[in-house]
Design a protein around this motif. Sequence first.
Motif, mmCIF file in Angstrom:
data_model
loop_
_atom_site.group_PDB
_atom_site.id
_atom_site.type_symbol
_atom_site.label_atom_id
_atom_site.label_comp_id
_atom_site.label_asym_id
_atom_site.label_seq_id
_atom_site.Cartn_x
_atom_site.Cartn_y
_atom_site.Cartn_z
ATOM 1 N N UNK A 97 23.409 -66.217 -67.010
ATOM 2 C CA UNK A 97 22.924 -66.289 -68.389
ATOM 3 C C UNK A 97 23.697 -67.335 -69.198
ATOM 4 N N UNK A 98 23.873 -68.522 -68.615
ATOM 5 C CA UNK A 98 24.534 -69.660 -69.264
ATOM 6 C C UNK A 98 26.012 -69.422 -69.561
ATOM 7 N N UNK A 99 26.616 -68.412 -68.919
ATOM 8 C CA UNK A 99 28.040 -68.141 -69.094
ATOM 9 C C UNK A 99 28.738 -68.260 -67.743
ATOM 10 N N UNK A 100 29.953 -68.818 -67.748
ATOM 11 C CA UNK A 100 30.742 -68.914 -66.531
ATOM 12 C C UNK A 100 31.632 -67.673 -66.415
ATOM 13 N N UNK A 101 31.501 -66.973 -65.303
ATOM 14 C CA UNK A 101 32.255 -65.743 -65.058
ATOM 15 C C UNK A 101 33.203 -65.960 -63.892
ATOM 16 N N UNK A 102 34.451 -65.532 -64.050
ATOM 17 C CA UNK A 102 35.439 -65.650 -62.990
ATOM 18 C C UNK A 102 35.395 -64.399 -62.120
ATOM 19 N N UNK A 103 35.216 -64.597 -60.832
ATOM 20 C CA UNK A 103 35.274 -63.491 -59.876
ATOM 21 C C UNK A 103 36.685 -63.540 -59.293
ATOM 22 N N UNK A 104 37.457 -62.483 -59.517
ATOM 23 C CA UNK A 104 38.863 -62.469 -59.128
ATOM 24 C C UNK A 104 39.124 -61.542 -57.949
ATOM 25 N N UNK A 105 40.278 -61.750 -57.324
ATOM 26 C CA UNK A 105 40.697 -60.908 -56.197
ATOM 27 C C UNK A 105 41.045 -59.516 -56.712
ATOM 28 N N UNK A 106 40.462 -58.464 -56.138
ATOM 29 C CA UNK A 106 40.754 -57.101 -56.593
ATOM 30 C C UNK A 106 42.132 -56.601 -56.139
ATOM 31 N N UNK A 107 42.670 -57.187 -55.079
ATOM 32 C CA UNK A 107 43.961 -56.769 -54.497
ATOM 33 C C UNK A 107 44.663 -57.990 -53.914
ATOM 34 N N UNK A 108 45.961 -57.841 -53.605
ATOM 35 C CA UNK A 108 46.671 -58.861 -52.837
ATOM 36 C C UNK A 108 46.144 -58.821 -51.415
ATOM 37 N N UNK A 109 46.028 -59.974 -50.765
ATOM 38 C CA UNK A 109 45.568 -59.960 -49.387
ATOM 39 C C UNK A 109 45.255 -61.339 -48.848
ATOM 40 N N UNK A 110 44.475 -61.348 -47.771
ATOM 41 C CA UNK A 110 44.112 -62.557 -47.056
ATOM 42 C C UNK A 110 42.589 -62.657 -46.995
ATOM 43 N N UNK A 111 42.045 -63.800 -47.367
ATOM 44 C CA UNK A 111 40.601 -64.024 -47.264
ATOM 45 C C UNK A 111 40.293 -64.279 -45.794
ATOM 46 N N UNK A 112 39.475 -63.423 -45.193
ATOM 47 C CA UNK A 112 39.145 -63.575 -43.771
ATOM 48 C C UNK A 112 37.853 -64.338 -43.558
ATOM 49 N N UNK A 113 36.947 -64.311 -44.547
ATOM 50 C CA UNK A 113 35.688 -65.046 -44.435
ATOM 51 C C UNK A 113 35.119 -65.272 -45.837
ATOM 52 N N UNK A 114 34.494 -66.437 -46.022
ATOM 53 C CA UNK A 114 33.780 -66.744 -47.258
ATOM 54 C C UNK A 114 32.300 -66.810 -46.896
ATOM 55 N N UNK A 115 31.478 -66.027 -47.599
ATOM 56 C CA UNK A 115 30.077 -65.863 -47.235
ATOM 57 C C UNK A 115 29.125 -66.826 -47.919
ATOM 58 N N UNK A 116 29.562 -67.493 -48.968
ATOM 59 C CA UNK A 116 28.650 -68.326 -49.748
ATOM 60 C C UNK A 116 29.258 -69.698 -50.004
ATOM 61 N N UNK A 117 28.428 -70.604 -50.486
ATOM 62 C CA UNK A 117 28.875 -71.957 -50.802
ATOM 63 C C UNK A 117 28.520 -72.290 -52.242
ATOM 64 N N UNK A 118 29.111 -73.337 -52.747
ATOM 65 C CA UNK A 118 28.831 -73.810 -54.096
ATOM 66 C C UNK A 118 27.336 -74.125 -54.203
ATOM 67 N N UNK A 119 26.727 -73.700 -55.305
ATOM 68 C CA UNK A 119 25.303 -73.952 -55.522
ATOM 69 C C UNK A 119 24.394 -72.857 -55.016
ATOM 70 N N UNK A 120 24.955 -71.817 -54.432
ATOM 71 C CA UNK A 120 24.159 -70.712 -53.894
ATOM 72 C C UNK A 120 23.783 -69.732 -55.000
ATOM 73 N N UNK A 121 22.538 -69.297 -54.999
ATOM 74 C CA UNK A 121 22.106 -68.232 -55.907
ATOM 75 C C UNK A 121 22.433 -66.893 -55.257
ATOM 76 N N UNK A 122 23.004 -65.988 -56.042
ATOM 77 C CA UNK A 122 23.363 -64.675 -55.515
ATOM 78 C C UNK A 122 22.740 -63.583 -56.368
#
Length: 133
Positions: A97-122
């Motif tokens: 809705x024309x606003x930029x929202x930051x999606x943050x890490x909920x806990x300390x940890x290690x990213x094992x996989x990234x499921x999406x790419x820049x420009x993807x609609x979710x």
Amino acid sequence: MKYIVTINGKNYEVEVERGHATIVKTTETAEKVYVSQPATVPAQPVTPTQATSATNQVTSGDGEPVKSPMPGMILDVRVSAGAAVKKGDILFILEAMKMENEITAPENGLITAVSIAKGTSVSTGDVLAFLKT
């Protein structure tokens, strides 16, 4: 909406509006892609969310999934697989809705996989990444 489609080793930047597609730019890819059957345009229209949210999405990974809290477009991916993150680190920027929202890490940890790419609609609940604590 703009899409990048790869056919026979060429990238086509295609703009789609109201069921009409226009090629904006064509470039060569680094590696050849061979298609066993010729690509066809679907007879019925496909909504942009259906076309982009299903492509290149990793559906399983090690750890807990980090999910999209709302529908929108991914403007920036700030992590990659193998990155160590702390609680509150910015993982993604999601435009809704024309606003930029930051999606943050909920806990300390290690990213094992990234499921999406820049420009993807979710959509709400789509898995963006997997976080192992």
